[in-house]
Design a protein around this motif. Sequence first.
Motif, mmCIF file in Angstrom:
data_model
loop_
_atom_site.group_PDB
_atom_site.id
_atom_site.type_symbol
_atom_site.label_atom_id
_atom_site.label_comp_id
_atom_site.label_asym_id
_atom_site.label_seq_id
_atom_site.Cartn_x
_atom_site.Cartn_y
_atom_site.Cartn_z
ATOM 1 N N TYR A 66 0.833 -1.200 0.000
ATOM 2 C CA TYR A 66 0.000 0.000 0.000
ATOM 3 C C TYR A 66 0.873 1.258 0.000
ATOM 4 N N GLU A 67 1.896 1.262 0.861
ATOM 5 C CA GLU A 67 2.800 2.412 0.949
ATOM 6 C C GLU A 67 3.563 2.609 -0.360
ATOM 7 N N VAL A 68 4.034 1.508 -0.933
ATOM 8 C CA VAL A 68 4.763 1.579 -2.208
ATOM 9 C C VAL A 68 3.857 2.172 -3.282
ATOM 10 N N CYS A 69 2.632 1.698 -3.350
ATOM 11 C CA CYS A 69 1.685 2.182 -4.337
ATOM 12 C C CYS A 69 1.450 3.686 -4.177
ATOM 13 N N LYS A 70 1.238 4.134 -2.962
ATOM 14 C CA LYS A 70 1.006 5.563 -2.712
ATOM 15 C C LYS A 70 2.193 6.400 -3.183
ATOM 16 N N LYS A 71 3.402 5.918 -2.928
ATOM 17 C CA LYS A 71 4.600 6.658 -3.334
ATOM 18 C C LYS A 71 4.744 6.682 -4.852
ATOM 19 N N ILE A 72 4.441 5.580 -5.504
ATOM 20 C CA ILE A 72 4.502 5.554 -6.973
ATOM 21 C C ILE A 72 3.467 6.518 -7.544
ATOM 22 N N ARG A 73 2.293 6.559 -6.944
ATOM 23 C CA ARG A 73 1.215 7.421 -7.439
ATOM 24 C C ARG A 73 1.535 8.911 -7.294
ATOM 25 N N ARG A 74 2.493 9.268 -6.479
ATOM 26 C CA ARG A 74 2.913 10.670 -6.383
ATOM 27 C C ARG A 74 3.580 11.127 -7.681
ATOM 28 N N PRO A 82 0.473 1.161 -14.545
ATOM 29 C CA PRO A 82 -0.500 0.305 -13.863
ATOM 30 C C PRO A 82 0.162 -0.533 -12.763
ATOM 31 N N ILE A 83 -0.582 -0.746 -11.697
ATOM 32 C CA ILE A 83 -0.129 -1.577 -10.581
ATOM 33 C C ILE A 83 -1.210 -2.603 -10.292
ATOM 34 N N ILE A 84 -0.802 -3.864 -10.225
ATOM 35 C CA ILE A 84 -1.704 -4.929 -9.805
ATOM 36 C C ILE A 84 -1.185 -5.424 -8.465
ATOM 37 N N MET A 85 -2.043 -5.348 -7.448
ATOM 38 C CA MET A 85 -1.651 -5.798 -6.118
ATOM 39 C C MET A 85 -1.986 -7.275 -5.953
ATOM 40 N N LEU A 86 -1.030 -8.007 -5.423
ATOM 41 C CA LEU A 86 -1.184 -9.439 -5.189
ATOM 42 C C LEU A 86 -1.243 -9.670 -3.682
ATOM 43 N N THR A 87 -2.266 -10.406 -3.240
ATOM 44 C CA THR A 87 -2.386 -10.630 -1.804
ATOM 45 C C THR A 87 -3.354 -11.762 -1.495
ATOM 46 N N ALA A 88 -3.209 -12.286 -0.313
ATOM 47 C CA ALA A 88 -4.180 -13.242 0.201
ATOM 48 C C ALA A 88 -5.241 -12.520 1.020
ATOM 49 N N LYS A 89 -5.046 -11.229 1.243
ATOM 50 C CA LYS A 89 -6.032 -10.443 1.999
ATOM 51 C C LYS A 89 -7.299 -10.337 1.159
ATOM 52 N N ASP A 90 -8.458 -10.539 1.788
ATOM 53 C CA ASP A 90 -9.677 -10.586 0.981
ATOM 54 C C ASP A 90 -10.891 -9.911 1.602
#
Length: 102
Positions: A66-74, A82-90
């Motif tokens: 999440y933090e990485v994504c926010k920094k890239i989006r700056r 584009p960013i695709i997040m991979l996770t087991a969180k559901d």
Amino acid sequence: MNKNGESELILIVDDHPKNLQLLGFILEETYRTAAVKNGRKALEFVERRRPDLVLLDIMMPGMSGYEVCKKIRRTYSAAELPIIMLTAKDTAEDLMEGFNAG
């Protein structure tokens, strides 16, 4: 092919070497791939050489996806990188946190 006439470059970010290996194996016949094991390395890579897509693990030590994504989006919009997040969180909360991160 990207705008330079090369195969698209996909950056894979995951702290588990087996996940990096598996995703790289699946993608390498069609795409160029690069792999890093943490968020800091991902940000350094994106700063040096913008990939065409980032596959980003959410649960990593030190800096979450999440933090990485926010920094890239700056720097880059979703259309630019584009960013695709991979996770087991559901849970719905996890999904919303991902969307809110960018």
